[in-house]
Scaffold this motif. Structure first.
Motif, short mmCIF file in Angstrom:
data_model
loop_
_atom_site.label_atom_id
_atom_site.label_comp_id
_atom_site.label_asym_id
_atom_site.label_seq_id
_atom_site.Cartn_x
_atom_site.Cartn_y
_atom_site.Cartn_z
N LEU A 176 14.26 47.94 5.87
CA LEU A 176 14.16 47.56 7.28
C LEU A 176 15.54 47.17 7.75
N PRO A 177 15.76 47.40 9.28
CA PRO A 177 17.13 46.73 9.76
C PRO A 177 16.81 45.27 9.74
N LEU A 178 18.19 44.66 9.71
CA LEU A 178 18.00 43.26 9.73
C LEU A 178 19.12 42.82 10.85
N GLY A 179 18.28 41.55 11.16
CA GLY A 179 18.91 40.63 12.30
C GLY A 179 19.24 39.29 11.68
N CYS A 180 20.49 38.54 11.87
CA CYS A 180 20.69 37.17 11.24
C CYS A 180 20.89 36.24 12.57
N ILE A 181 20.42 35.12 12.63
CA ILE A 181 20.44 34.06 13.43
C ILE A 181 21.59 33.11 12.80
N THR A 182 22.80 32.96 13.32
CA THR A 182 23.52 31.81 12.58
C THR A 182 23.43 30.61 13.61
N SER A 183 23.81 29.42 13.06
CA SER A 183 23.98 28.25 13.89
C SER A 183 22.71 27.53 13.82
N GLN A 184 21.70 28.10 12.94
CA GLN A 184 20.35 27.16 13.18
C GLN A 184 19.88 26.71 11.77
N VAL A 185 21.18 26.66 10.82
CA VAL A 185 20.80 26.17 9.67
C VAL A 185 21.16 24.65 9.24
N GLY A 186 22.65 24.45 9.72
CA GLY A 186 23.28 23.27 9.31
C GLY A 186 23.57 23.27 7.88
N GLY A 187 24.43 22.10 7.58
CA GLY A 187 25.03 21.93 6.06
C GLY A 187 25.88 23.12 5.72
N ILE A 188 25.57 24.02 4.62
CA ILE A 188 26.50 24.67 4.12
C ILE A 188 26.26 25.89 5.12
N GLY A 189 25.40 26.16 5.77
CA GLY A 189 25.34 27.08 6.79
C GLY A 189 26.56 27.08 7.87
N ASN A 190 26.72 25.76 8.16
CA ASN A 190 27.96 25.62 9.11
C ASN A 190 29.18 25.90 8.53
N TRP A 191 29.21 25.62 7.24
CA TRP A 191 30.41 25.78 6.41
C TRP A 191 30.64 27.52 6.63
N ILE A 192 29.44 28.22 6.41
CA ILE A 192 29.78 29.63 6.42
C ILE A 192 30.16 30.27 7.68
N ASP A 193 29.32 29.55 8.52
CA ASP A 193 29.63 30.01 10.10
C ASP A 193 31.16 29.88 10.57
N ARG A 194 31.62 28.55 10.23
CA ARG A 194 32.98 28.20 10.48
C ARG A 194 34.04 29.23 9.85
N ASP A 195 33.62 29.03 8.34
CA ASP A 195 34.60 30.11 7.44
C ASP A 195 34.61 31.44 7.72
N LEU A 196 33.46 32.10 8.32
CA LEU A 196 33.47 33.46 8.54
C LEU A 196 33.58 33.92 10.06
N GLY A 197 33.90 32.83 10.83
CA GLY A 197 34.29 32.95 12.25
C GLY A 197 33.08 33.27 13.01
N LEU A 198 31.81 32.93 12.68
CA LEU A 198 30.58 33.18 13.40
C LEU A 198 30.22 32.21 14.35
N ASP A 199 29.32 32.61 15.32
CA ASP A 199 28.96 31.84 16.41
C ASP A 199 28.35 30.52 15.90
N GLN A 200 28.76 29.19 16.17
CA GLN A 200 28.21 28.11 15.73
C GLN A 200 27.40 27.31 16.78
N GLN A 201 26.84 27.93 18.06
CA GLN A 201 26.21 27.42 18.92
C GLN A 201 24.82 27.90 18.82
N PRO A 202 24.05 27.03 18.79
CA PRO A 202 22.42 27.10 18.84
C PRO A 202 22.29 28.21 19.82
N LEU A 203 20.87 28.56 19.65
CA LEU A 203 20.42 29.42 20.83
C LEU A 203 19.86 29.12 22.05
N THR A 204 19.68 27.88 21.91
CA THR A 204 19.40 27.19 23.43
C THR A 204 19.93 25.91 23.16
N ASP A 205 19.82 25.05 24.19
CA ASP A 205 20.54 23.69 24.08
C ASP A 205 19.51 22.49 23.95
#
Length: 580
Positions: A305-334
């Motif tokens: 199946l095709p995949l879609g990934c939501i970043t910025s919703q994990v916290g912790g190590i997920g924040n490290w990955i988002d920062r390190d890989l230059g991904l969006d660190q803003q949540p979907l809504t405020d």
């Protein structure tokens, strides 16, 4: 608001030095207020045998074998302690917490002959509510001080039952939030392991965070796996081109059994139960949207199946990955709801993020409709009753409750779902510019969200047709995650290196503790400083620092050692080879 105290008032008494040194030693805050405060002195007379029997009946109504913390709302002479001595003795982790709002009761208690034995028990905790208007803030602090799984509340002698039940639910709700945080942090290696294994799937995934506003004013239907979903599947099939259907978690297996295909499939949970729930899922074309903390085995079920990934919703190590890989660190809504705990909540955030309007809830029962947990095709289709749930409710969030459903009938639910209903209602209120409709055929419902039959909701809101699947295919292709296999490999190497450096520092620090050093030596200060510079500390260990299993009667040395041993266990878990 003297609800939980039971005493006779007399003169005003301003104490000087309180003779009960043990009370001062164990609970200096209470001792301070007794010394400086002004209150009306009282005497606490022993209870009659009839009252003691009433207390025993109250205790018998609780399921205490699976509880570690029991609040008693009202101290008096500590009578509940003597009825619960055996319960405390069975498990050193258990805590009996007396909650008291009146200083005069502490003063009178300290002068009772029973006080010495109660205070000598290190599993007993006394809490004084200093500000009655902010008593809920006290509960939040206690919930994070006593980090245990399994909490209940009982009213003191002659306490008003309605008031007790209200306070009980407020206390338990705050402990549910604490429990969720605690359970995740004591299993701190689970999410990072999932995240690291799921990284290999990022190069072929679309970045859902780039889909903002892609479905403006198009109806969205958020589908849960509640029992009422059985009655809605055929009508959902009929609006494939008229509304964006988002199904999450167990609902995906229900859809598969009915041969109905949602437009977007969503999964988020890191535990093995998520994998079990989704094993019967058989999607044909719907993109599978995940967050990186998802149990890593799940993605093996959707290899085609095709995949879609939501970043910025994990916290912790997920924040490290988002920062390190230059991904969006803003949540979907405020909007941030502390009681949001399910994939349904994330689906709502996604629908708002995509610009959908109206947003229709289907199969979100949040109740054991018809005595069942899931619709047909879900993980568990057995009939459920109140007594069985009560016996099995180890975690506070599973506490069974009776509530009124959308039709005015009594329905069986649980505390977690009552909280989720409130969180969804708050979400809808926050986004008042969107129209929310509850078209679930039963269940708890939601304050501020109107309830309509699904047929009417679809007739009123789903008139136009859209080529939704083509639009999704374009989004998948246009917004690829900017992550290559080489980037993933490089991050994994940096992660492993940080873990290994932290392991060396933790072992060195623990050796200093073994030498008997409680006050940090120069070496210990340096070890701690170096650890705090490590990414693995900043994005993981720091979050767990105050969440190792707490026994509040530990010595300072035991607490210090526990903290660093907890760090070491997490790091060893992360560094050890894992089975596929």
């Amino acid at each position: 608001m003297e609800v939980f105290s039971n005493h006779a008032k007399s003169r005003v008494f301003m104490p000087g030095f309180i003779e009960t040194a043990m009370l001062f030693e164990r609970f200096p805050k209470i001792g301070f207020y007794l010394n400086v405060g002004e209150f009306t002195s009282c005497e606490l007379t022993p209870l009659s045998s009839e009252k003691i029997e009433e207390m025993k009946k109250k205790l018998a109504s609780l399921t205490l074998q699976n509880k570690l913390l029991l609040y008693v709302l009202g101290l008096r002479r500590g009578e509940f302690y003597f009825l619960l001595k055996d319960w405390l003795a069975q498990d050193a982790k258990r805590v009996l917490l007396f909650w008291e709002e009146d200083l005069a009761v502490f003063d009178a208690f300290a002068r009772c002959p029973e006080a010495e034995e109660v205070l000598k028990c290190r599993q007993v905790h006394l809490h004084y509510v200093e500000n009655l208007e902010k008593w809920k803030d006290d509960v939040v602090r206690l919930a994070f001080q006593f980090r245990v799984v399994g909490v209940d509340v009982i009213g003191g002698v002659d306490a008003d039952p309605d008031r007790v039940e209200y306070c009980r639910l407020e206390i338990l709700r705050r402990h549910v939030v604490s429990e969720g945080f605690f359970v995740e942090t004591i299993n701190a290696a689970e999410c990072p392991r999932n995240i690291l294994r799921n990284l290999s799937h990022l190069p072929r995934a679309s970045h859902v965070n780039q889909w903002r506003g892609a479905f403006p004013n198009i109806p969205a239907i958020i589908c849960g796996a509640g029992p009422s979903l059985d009655h809605s599947l055929e009508e959902l099939r009929s609006v494939d081109k008229k509304a964006l259907i988002i199904a999450g978690g167990s609902a995906l297996s229900v859809f598969s059994q009915a041969n109905v295909e949602p437009h977007l499939a969503l999964a988020i949970d890191p535990n093995t139960l998520e994998y079990s729930c989704l094993q019967n899922m058989k999607l044909k074309q719907a993109p599978f949207i995940f967050v990186t903390r998802l149990n890593h085995k799940v993605l093996s079920l959707v290899a085609d199946l095709p995949l879609g990934c939501i970043t910025s919703q994990v916290g912790g190590i997920g924040n490290w990955i988002d920062r390190d890989l230059g991904l969006d660190q803003q949540p979907l809504t405020d909007f941030f709801g502390i009681e949001e705990q399910s994939v349904t909540s994330l689906a709502l955030h996604l629908a708002v993020f995509l610009g959908c309007d109206p947003i229709i809830l289907v199969g979100v029962d949040l109740a054991y409709t018809e005595g069942r947990l899931y619709a047909k095709g879900g993980l568990n289709e057995e009939k459920i009753d109140y007594e069985t749930l009560k016996e099995k409710a180890f975690q506070t969030r599973h506490q069974p409750l009776w509530r009124e459903d959308v039709y005015g009938n009594q329905t069986l639910t649980r505390l977690q779902w009552v909280m989720e209903s409130s969180a969804i209602a708050l979400f809808a209120k926050y986004y008042s510019d969107r129209r929310f409709i509850n078209a679930t055929a039963g269940g708890l419902g939601f304050d501020s969200i109107c309830h309509l039959p699904l047929k009417k909701a679809l007739k009123d809101s789903c008139q136009k047709e859209y080529d939704l699947r083509e639009r999704i295919a374009q989004l998948l292709d246009k917004h690829r995650l900017p992550v290559s296999k080489e980037m993933v490999k490089a991050f994994q190497e940096r992660f492993d290196q940080s873990v290994q450096r932290a392991l060396v520092l933790c072992r060195a620090y623990l050796k200093e503790i073994e030498k008997g050093n409680i006050i940090p030596t120069g070496k210990m200060v340096l070890y701690e400083y170096d650890l705090q510079e490590e990414p693995i500390y900043q994005f993981l260990l720091k979050e767990t620092e105050n969440c190792s299993e707490l026994r509040f009667y530990d010595s300072e040395k035991e607490r210090l050692a526990r903290k660093w041993k907890n760090f070491l266990e997490i790091l060893l878990d992360l560094s050890s080879p894992q089975e596929e």
